[in-house]
Design an enzyme around this catalytic site. Structure first.
Site, PDB file in Angstrom:
ATOM      1  N   GLU A 127       1.033  -1.103   0.191  1.00  0.00           N
ATOM      2  CA  GLU A 127       0.008   0.197  -0.072  1.00  0.00           C
ATOM      3  C   GLU A 127       1.001   0.982  -0.153  1.00  0.00           C
ATOM      4  O   GLU A 127       1.555   1.506   1.189  1.00  0.00           O
ATOM      5  CB  GLU A 127      -0.818  -0.196   1.737  1.00  0.00           C
ATOM      6  CG  GLU A 127      -1.657  -0.935   1.210  1.00  0.00           C
ATOM      7  CD  GLU A 127      -3.139  -1.020   0.300  1.00  0.00           C
ATOM      8  OE1 GLU A 127      -3.181  -0.266  -0.128  1.00  0.00           O
ATOM      9  OE2 GLU A 127      -3.683  -2.704   0.122  1.00  0.00           O
ATOM     10  N   CYS A 176      -2.651   9.551   2.283  1.00  0.00           N
ATOM     11  CA  CYS A 176      -1.716   8.825   0.869  1.00  0.00           C
ATOM     12  C   CYS A 176      -2.472   9.368  -0.316  1.00  0.00           C
ATOM     13  O   CYS A 176      -2.263   8.966  -2.068  1.00  0.00           O
ATOM     14  CB  CYS A 176      -1.384   7.413   0.766  1.00  0.00           C
ATOM     15  SG  CYS A 176      -2.538   6.618   1.183  1.00  0.00           S
TER      16      CYS A 176
HETATM   17  N1  LIG Z   1      -1.514   3.152   0.656  1.00  0.00           N
HETATM   18  C1  LIG Z   1      -1.863   3.660   1.604  1.00  0.00           C
HETATM   19  O1  LIG Z   1      -2.404   3.211   2.408  1.00  0.00           O
HETATM   20  C2  LIG Z   1      -0.817   4.928   2.032  1.00  0.00           C
HETATM   21  C3  LIG Z   1       0.362   5.043   1.870  1.00  0.00           C
HETATM   22  N2  LIG Z   1       1.243   5.683   2.359  1.00  0.00           N
HETATM   23  C4  LIG Z   1       2.630   5.594   1.914  1.00  0.00           C
HETATM   24  O2  LIG Z   1       3.514   6.112   3.036  1.00  0.00           O
HETATM   25  C5  LIG Z   1       4.466   7.282   3.110  1.00  0.00           C
HETATM   26  C6  LIG Z   1       4.303   7.830   4.443  1.00  0.00           C
HETATM   27  O3  LIG Z   1       4.727   7.151   5.454  1.00  0.00           O
HETATM   28  P1  LIG Z   1       6.078   6.942   6.200  1.00  0.00           P
HETATM   29  O4  LIG Z   1       5.780   6.313   7.243  1.00  0.00           O
HETATM   30  O5  LIG Z   1       6.750   7.602   6.312  1.00  0.00           O
HETATM   31  O6  LIG Z   1       6.965   5.500   5.593  1.00  0.00           O
HETATM   32  P2  LIG Z   1       8.295   4.801   5.590  1.00  0.00           P
HETATM   33  O7  LIG Z   1       8.196   3.905   3.994  1.00  0.00           O
HETATM   34  O8  LIG Z   1       9.053   5.287   5.987  1.00  0.00           O
HETATM   35  O9  LIG Z   1       8.002   4.151   7.217  1.00  0.00           O
HETATM   36  C7  LIG Z   1       6.944   2.736   6.503  1.00  0.00           C
HETATM   37  C8  LIG Z   1       7.361   1.613   7.533  1.00  0.00           C
HETATM   38  O10 LIG Z   1       8.334   1.117   7.103  1.00  0.00           O
HETATM   39  C9  LIG Z   1       9.962   0.859   7.799  1.00  0.00           C
HETATM   40  N3  LIG Z   1      10.506   1.238   7.283  1.00  0.00           N
HETATM   41  C10 LIG Z   1      11.390   2.377   7.195  1.00  0.00           C
HETATM   42  N4  LIG Z   1      12.133   2.100   6.166  1.00  0.00           N
HETATM   43  C11 LIG Z   1      12.721   1.106   6.354  1.00  0.00           C
HETATM   44  C12 LIG Z   1      13.888   0.286   5.600  1.00  0.00           C
HETATM   45  N5  LIG Z   1      14.881   0.555   4.872  1.00  0.00           N
HETATM   46  N6  LIG Z   1      13.712  -0.998   6.224  1.00  0.00           N
HETATM   47  C13 LIG Z   1      12.615  -1.849   5.920  1.00  0.00           C
HETATM   48  N7  LIG Z   1      11.744  -1.192   6.699  1.00  0.00           N
HETATM   49  C14 LIG Z   1      11.539   0.534   6.765  1.00  0.00           C
HETATM   50  C15 LIG Z   1       9.365   2.075   8.806  1.00  0.00           C
HETATM   51  O11 LIG Z   1      10.039   1.109   9.926  1.00  0.00           O
HETATM   52  C16 LIG Z   1       8.106   1.833   9.409  1.00  0.00           C
HETATM   53  O12 LIG Z   1       7.213   0.981  10.097  1.00  0.00           O
HETATM   54  C17 LIG Z   1       3.858   8.248   1.860  1.00  0.00           C
HETATM   55  O13 LIG Z   1       4.780   7.559   0.341  1.00  0.00           O
HETATM   56  C18 LIG Z   1       2.067   7.593   1.969  1.00  0.00           C
HETATM   57  O14 LIG Z   1       1.783   8.100   0.526  1.00  0.00           O
HETATM   58  C19 LIG Z   1       0.762   6.804   4.137  1.00  0.00           C
HETATM   59  C20 LIG Z   1       0.111   5.973   4.474  1.00  0.00           C
HETATM   60  C21 LIG Z   1      -0.831   4.578   3.828  1.00  0.00           C
HETATM   61  C1  LIG Z   2     -29.103  10.381   4.496  1.00  0.00           C
HETATM   62  C2  LIG Z   2     -29.177  10.776   6.153  1.00  0.00           C
HETATM   63  C3  LIG Z   2     -27.400  10.811   6.357  1.00  0.00           C
HETATM   64  C4  LIG Z   2     -26.362  10.754   5.606  1.00  0.00           C
HETATM   65  C5  LIG Z   2     -24.620  10.880   5.584  1.00  0.00           C
HETATM   66  C6  LIG Z   2     -24.051  10.908   5.014  1.00  0.00           C
HETATM   67  C7  LIG Z   2     -24.335  10.739   3.640  1.00  0.00           C
HETATM   68  C8  LIG Z   2     -22.734  11.082   5.375  1.00  0.00           C
HETATM   69  C9  LIG Z   2     -21.774  11.102   4.507  1.00  0.00           C
HETATM   70  C10 LIG Z   2     -20.513  11.198   5.135  1.00  0.00           C
HETATM   71  C11 LIG Z   2     -19.340  11.476   5.097  1.00  0.00           C
HETATM   72  C12 LIG Z   2     -19.002  11.242   3.225  1.00  0.00           C
HETATM   73  C13 LIG Z   2     -17.875  10.754   5.546  1.00  0.00           C
HETATM   74  C14 LIG Z   2     -16.735  11.064   5.091  1.00  0.00           C
HETATM   75  C15 LIG Z   2     -16.101  10.623   5.962  1.00  0.00           C
HETATM   76  C16 LIG Z   2     -13.907  10.523   6.051  1.00  0.00           C
HETATM   77  C17 LIG Z   2     -13.167  10.380   6.505  1.00  0.00           C
HETATM   78  C18 LIG Z   2     -14.275   9.366   7.439  1.00  0.00           C
HETATM   79  C19 LIG Z   2     -12.237  10.074   6.223  1.00  0.00           C
HETATM   80  C20 LIG Z   2     -11.547   8.668   6.703  1.00  0.00           C
HETATM   81  C21 LIG Z   2     -10.002   8.297   6.272  1.00  0.00           C
HETATM   82  C22 LIG Z   2      -9.243   7.721   6.263  1.00  0.00           C
HETATM   83  C23 LIG Z   2      -9.513   7.045   7.161  1.00  0.00           C
HETATM   84  C24 LIG Z   2      -7.665   7.792   5.014  1.00  0.00           C
HETATM   85  C25 LIG Z   2      -7.509   6.930   4.844  1.00  0.00           C
HETATM   86  C26 LIG Z   2      -5.986   6.915   4.968  1.00  0.00           C
HETATM   87  C27 LIG Z   2      -4.922   5.924   4.267  1.00  0.00           C
HETATM   88  C28 LIG Z   2      -5.341   4.664   4.270  1.00  0.00           C
HETATM   89  C29 LIG Z   2      -4.046   6.571   3.371  1.00  0.00           C
HETATM   90  O1  LIG Z   2      -3.069   7.439   3.950  1.00  0.00           O
HETATM   91  O2  LIG Z   2      -3.664   5.640   3.392  1.00  0.00           O
HETATM   92  C30 LIG Z   2     -27.615  11.756   7.622  1.00  0.00           C
HETATM   93  C31 LIG Z   2     -27.066  12.934   7.733  1.00  0.00           C
HETATM   94  C32 LIG Z   2     -26.594  10.551   9.185  1.00  0.00           C
HETATM   95  C33 LIG Z   2     -28.859  11.390   8.571  1.00  0.00           C
HETATM   96  C34 LIG Z   2     -29.431  11.249   8.235  1.00  0.00           C
HETATM   97  C35 LIG Z   2     -30.571  10.782   6.745  1.00  0.00           C
END
Ligand SMILES: NC(=O)C1=CN([C@@H]2O[C@H](COP(=O)(O)OP(=O)(O)OC[C@H]3O[C@@H](n4cnc5c(N)ncnc54)[C@H](O)[C@@H]3O)[C@@H](O)[C@H]2O)C=CC1
Ligand SMILES: CC1=C(/C=C/C(C)=C/C=C/C(C)=C/C=C/C=C(C)/C=C/C=C(C)/C=C/C=C(\C)C(=O)O)C(C)(C)CCC1
Length: 533
Positions: free
Chosen positions: A227, A261
Site C-alpha cells: 500500500e 496517501c
Molecule cells: N497506500 C496506503 O495505504 C498508504 C501509503 N502511505 C505512504 O507512506 C509514505 C509515508 O509513510 P512513512 O511512514 O513515512 O513510510 P516509510 O516507508 O518511511 O515507513 C513505513 C514503514 O517502513 C519501515 N521502514 C522504513 N524504512 C525501512 C527500510 N529501509 N527497511 C525496512 N523497513 C523500513 C518503517 O519502520 C515503517 O514501519 C507516503 O509515501 C505515503 O504515500 C501512507 C499511508 C497509507
Molecule cells: C442520509 C442521512 C444521513 C446521511 C449521511 C451521509 C451521507 C454521510 C456521509 C458522510 C461521509 C461521506 C463522511 C466521510 C468521512 C470521511 C472519513 C471518515 C475519512 C476517512 C479517511 C481515512 C480513514 C483515511 C485513510 C487514509 C489512508 C488509508 C492512507 O493515507 O493511506 C444522516 C445525516 C446520517 C442522517 C439522515 C439521513
C-alpha cells in the site's frame, strides 16, 4: 468530572536477538491449526473490539502526542473505524469462510459430479508493517483481516508514532499471545523481521521502502500486498461546480493535515476558472478555520521535524506563487493548508509527493492537456479526482488509471472501510478492507472430488487413447462459435438461435442428443440425491 490521567509506557524497541523466536512462535502456532477455528477468530475479534473501547483514552492521548491529531479525527478515523472493521468481520465471518460451490458457467455439465468448490484457507503466518499517518488504523485494520482469515501475525508499527506503538502493545496483550505478536523498532528491527520466512507481508508506506520489501520478499517468493503513495491529480474543468470543488478539495488537504496517501498532490484546472477556484479555496479556508488554522483544534500537526523540513523545502524550491495559506511554525510543526499556483510540470510542487497540507494548482487549456500532463507526472497514482460533466469525468476515468478514484469529491472512495482499497502499478499491489481484508490473507483453493462410480465415464483420459471418446466428449462440452475467422459475429438467424437453445449450445444434432441425455441423467441423479426420484 476530572479527567483521568492516562499513562503510556515509554517506547521500547524490541531486542534484535529476540525477533527470530517471536516469529518462530507465531509460525509454530499456525501449525497447531487453532487459529483456523471460526470461534477462535471470533473471540479474538471481539477481544480486539473491547480493547479499542477500553483503551480509548490511551489511544486519544497517544495520537495527540504523536501527530497532534484532533480528538475528533482520532475517534472518527482510528477508533470507530477499527471498531467498525471488527464488527464487519464478526458479522460476516462465517459467510466469508464458507466453501464457494462452483457451477455453471465455470464447471460444464460433464464435470458437474466432481464437486468443484473454492475452499478458503488462511495463508499462514503474516507480517504487517505500517506507516505513521494513521498509525493505529493502518496497523490494526489489515490485522483485523488477518485474524478473520485465520492467520497468525506479527505487527510492526511505525517508530514515527512511538506512543501509538506502545498502546498497540497494550492492545495486543488482550489477544492470544501465541498467535499474535508486536515488534517495535525502525530499520534494523524491520530488516530482522524481513530475514524471517513469512507466508505474506502487508506493507504500508513509501514506494522507496516498498521496493526494498518487495525485493527481500522475492528472495523467498513471499507474496506481498503493498500500500504505497503517489502523486495524485485532481481535474477541475470549467463546467464543474467550482465552489463545491474548492470546499471538498480543501477538506482533503486539511483532514489529518493532508498526511493522507490518497489526498491530491496537484489540481489541473481549466484556465478560465483558476481565479474562481482560488477565491473559493480561500473562502472555504476561512469557513473551516474562523480563528485561523493555527488556533484550530481540528488541524493536526506534521509528524516530525524531518517531514516538516521536507515540506518546507518543497515550498522553498517552488517557482510558483502562494495563493492560499503559507504560514508555518517549525517549533509547533505547524503548516497551514497551503496552495501554490505553478506553471510547469517540473515544479517541485508537482513532481514530489506532498503527503502534507500543501498542494499546487496548475492551469491548463483543456482536459486533454490536463490528462497528458497527469499521465506524464505519474501514470498510475493511488487516486485521482475529477470535477466536471459526466462525459468529462468518464473521459478522465477512461484515459488515466489509478488505484481508486472519486468523482466530484475528495477521497470518498477511500472513506469507507468496507470496500476494497489499494493501488495499481507502482502505487500498490493488492487491496484490503471489508471482504477484501479477509481475501487478502486467504488462499482461495480450488478443490475437486471425483466419485469412484465415475470411473467408466473417465475413460476418455486414460491410455490407450481413443479418438472416438474424445470426439464424444467434444460434442458434449464444446461451444460452437458464432464468429468467423475475421472476428466478425456471424448472424445465423432464427434457425441458429433455436439450435443454440434446443441443442444446448451444440453445433450438431448428435451433440444435442448427447447433451440432452446428460441433462436428464444429471437431473435424475440430483433428484435421487434429494430423495425425490
Ligand atoms: N497506500 C496506503 O495505504 C498508504 C501509503 N502511505 C505512504 O507512506 C509514505 C509515508 O509513510 P512513512 O511512514 O513515512 O513510510 P516509510 O516507508 O518511511 O515507513 C513505513 C514503514 O517502513 C519501515 N521502514 C522504513 N524504512 C525501512 C527500510 N529501509 N527497511 C525496512 N523497513 C523500513 C518503517 O519502520 C515503517 O514501519 C507516503 O509515501 C505515503 O504515500 C501512507 C499511508 C497509507
Ligand atoms: C442520509 C442521512 C444521513 C446521511 C449521511 C451521509 C451521507 C454521510 C456521509 C458522510 C461521509 C461521506 C463522511 C466521510 C468521512 C470521511 C472519513 C471518515 C475519512 C476517512 C479517511 C481515512 C480513514 C483515511 C485513510 C487514509 C489512508 C488509508 C492512507 O493515507 O493511506 C444522516 C445525516 C446520517 C442522517 C439522515 C439521513
Amino acid at each position: 468530572m476530572a479527567a483521568t490521567k492516562v499513562t503510556i509506557p515509554e517506547y521500547r524497541e524490541t531486542a534484535l536477538d529476540a525477533i527470530p523466536a517471536i516469529c518462530q512462535k507465531v509460525r509454530d502456532t499456525f501449525q497447531t491449526h487453532k487459529t483456523k477455528d471460526a470461534e477462535f477468530r471470533l473471540v479474538q475479534l471481539r477481544k480486539l473490539y473491547w480493547a479499542l473501547v477500553d483503551l480509548t483514552p490511551q489511544i486519544k492521548e497517544a495520537l495527540r502526542k504523536d501527530l497532534g491529531k484532533s480528538e475528533y479525527e482520532t475517534v472518527f478515523t482510528e477508533i470507530d473505524w477499527l471498531k467498525n472493521d471488527c464488527m464487519f468481520q464478526i458479522r460476516h465471518l462465517k459467510n466469508f469462510m464458507k466453501d464457494e460451490k462452483l457451477g455453471s458457467p465455470h464447471v460444464p455439465l460433464t464435470y458437474s459430479f466432481m464437486n468443484y468448490r473454492i475452499k478458503k484457507d488462511p495463508i499462514g503466518a503474516v507480517l504487517i508493517i505500517s506507516a505513521y499517518n494513521y498509525p493505529l488504523h493502518l496497523l490494526l485494520s489489515p490485522f483485523v483481516g488477518a485474524i478473520a482469515a485465520g492467520c497468525t501475525a506479527v505487527l510492526k508499527p511505525t517508530e514515527m508514532a512511538p506512543h501509538t506503538a506502545m498502546v498497540a502493545v497494550e492492545i495486543l496483550k488482550r489477544l492470544d499471545p501465541d498467535a499474535y505478536a508486536i515488534v517495535n523498532g525502525a530499520i534494523p528491527e524491520t530488516t530482522a523481521l524481513l530475514d524471517q520466512k513469512w507466508d505474506k507481508i502487508l506493507y504500508t508506506g513509501s514506494a522507496t521502502v516498498g521496493a526494498i520489501i518487495a525485493k527481500k520478499a522475492a528472495e523467498t517468493l513471499t507474496p506481498v500486498c503493498l500500500e504505497l503513495g503517489g502523486r495524485n491529480p485532481a481535474f477541475v474543468t470549467k463546467n464543474a461546480n467550482i465552489a463545491l470543488a474548492a470546499r471538498r478539495l480543501l477538506w482533503g488537504k486539511a483532514h489529518n493535515a493532508g498526511q493522507v496517501c490518497m489526498s491530491h498532490n496537484y489540481i489541473l484546472v481549466e484556465r478560465e476558472v483558476v481565479d474562481s477556484l482560488i477565491a473559493h479555496l480561500n473562502e472555504s479556508f476561512r469557513e473551516f478555520f474562523p480563528n485561523g488554522a493555527k488556533a484550530s483544534p481540528d488541524l493536526s500537526r506534521v509528524v516530525n521535524a524531518r517531514h516538516f523540513a521536507r515540506l518546507k523545502k518543497m515550498l522553498d524550491n517552488t517557482k510558483g506563487k502562494i495563493v492560499m495559506g503559507g504560514q508555518m511554525d517549525e517549533k509547533e510543526l505547524f503548516i497551514e493548508p497551503t496552495a501554490v499556483l505553478v506553471d510547469s510540470m517540473d515544479d517541485s510542487m508537482v513532481q514530489e509527493e506532498s503527503f502534507g497540507p500543501i498542494f499546487s494548482i496548475f492551469p491548463v487549456d483543456n482536459l486533454d492537456q490536463a490528462l497528458g500532463i497527469a499521465n506524464k507526472v505519474h501514470r498510475t497514482p493511488l487516486t485521482l479526482f475529477s470535477f466536471g460533466t459526466k462525459d468529462e469525468n468518464n473521459k478522465v476515468l477512461n484515459e488515466m488509471l489509478s488505484g481508486g478514484a472519486t468523482i466530484n469529491d475528495s477521497f470518498t472512495h477511500g472513506s469507507l472501510g468496507t470496500v476494497p482499497f489499494g493501488g495499481v502499478g507502482d502505487s500498490g499491489w493488492g487491496s484490503y478492507r471489508g471482504k477484501a481484508s479477509f481475501d487478502c490473507f486467504t488462499h482461495h483453493r480450488t478443490v475437486a472430488e471425483t466419485p469412484a462410480w465415475m470411473e467408466a465415464l473417465l475413460r476418455v483420459r486414460y491410455m490407450p487413447y481413443d479418438w472416438a471418446k474424445l470426439r464424444q466428449m467434444a460434442r458434449l462440452s464444446e461451444t460452437a462459435p458464432n464468429f468467423d475467422r475475421e472476428g466478425r459475429i456471424v448472424r445465423k438467424g432464427l434457425g441458429y438461435w433455436l439450435g443454440v437453445i434446443f441443442g444446448l449450445g451444440s453445433g450438431s444434432a448428435k451433440g444435442a442428443l448427447l447433451r440432452w441425455a446428460l441433462v436428464v441423467a444429471v437431473g435424475y441423479a440430483v433428484a435421487a440425491r434429494r430423495g425425490m426420484a
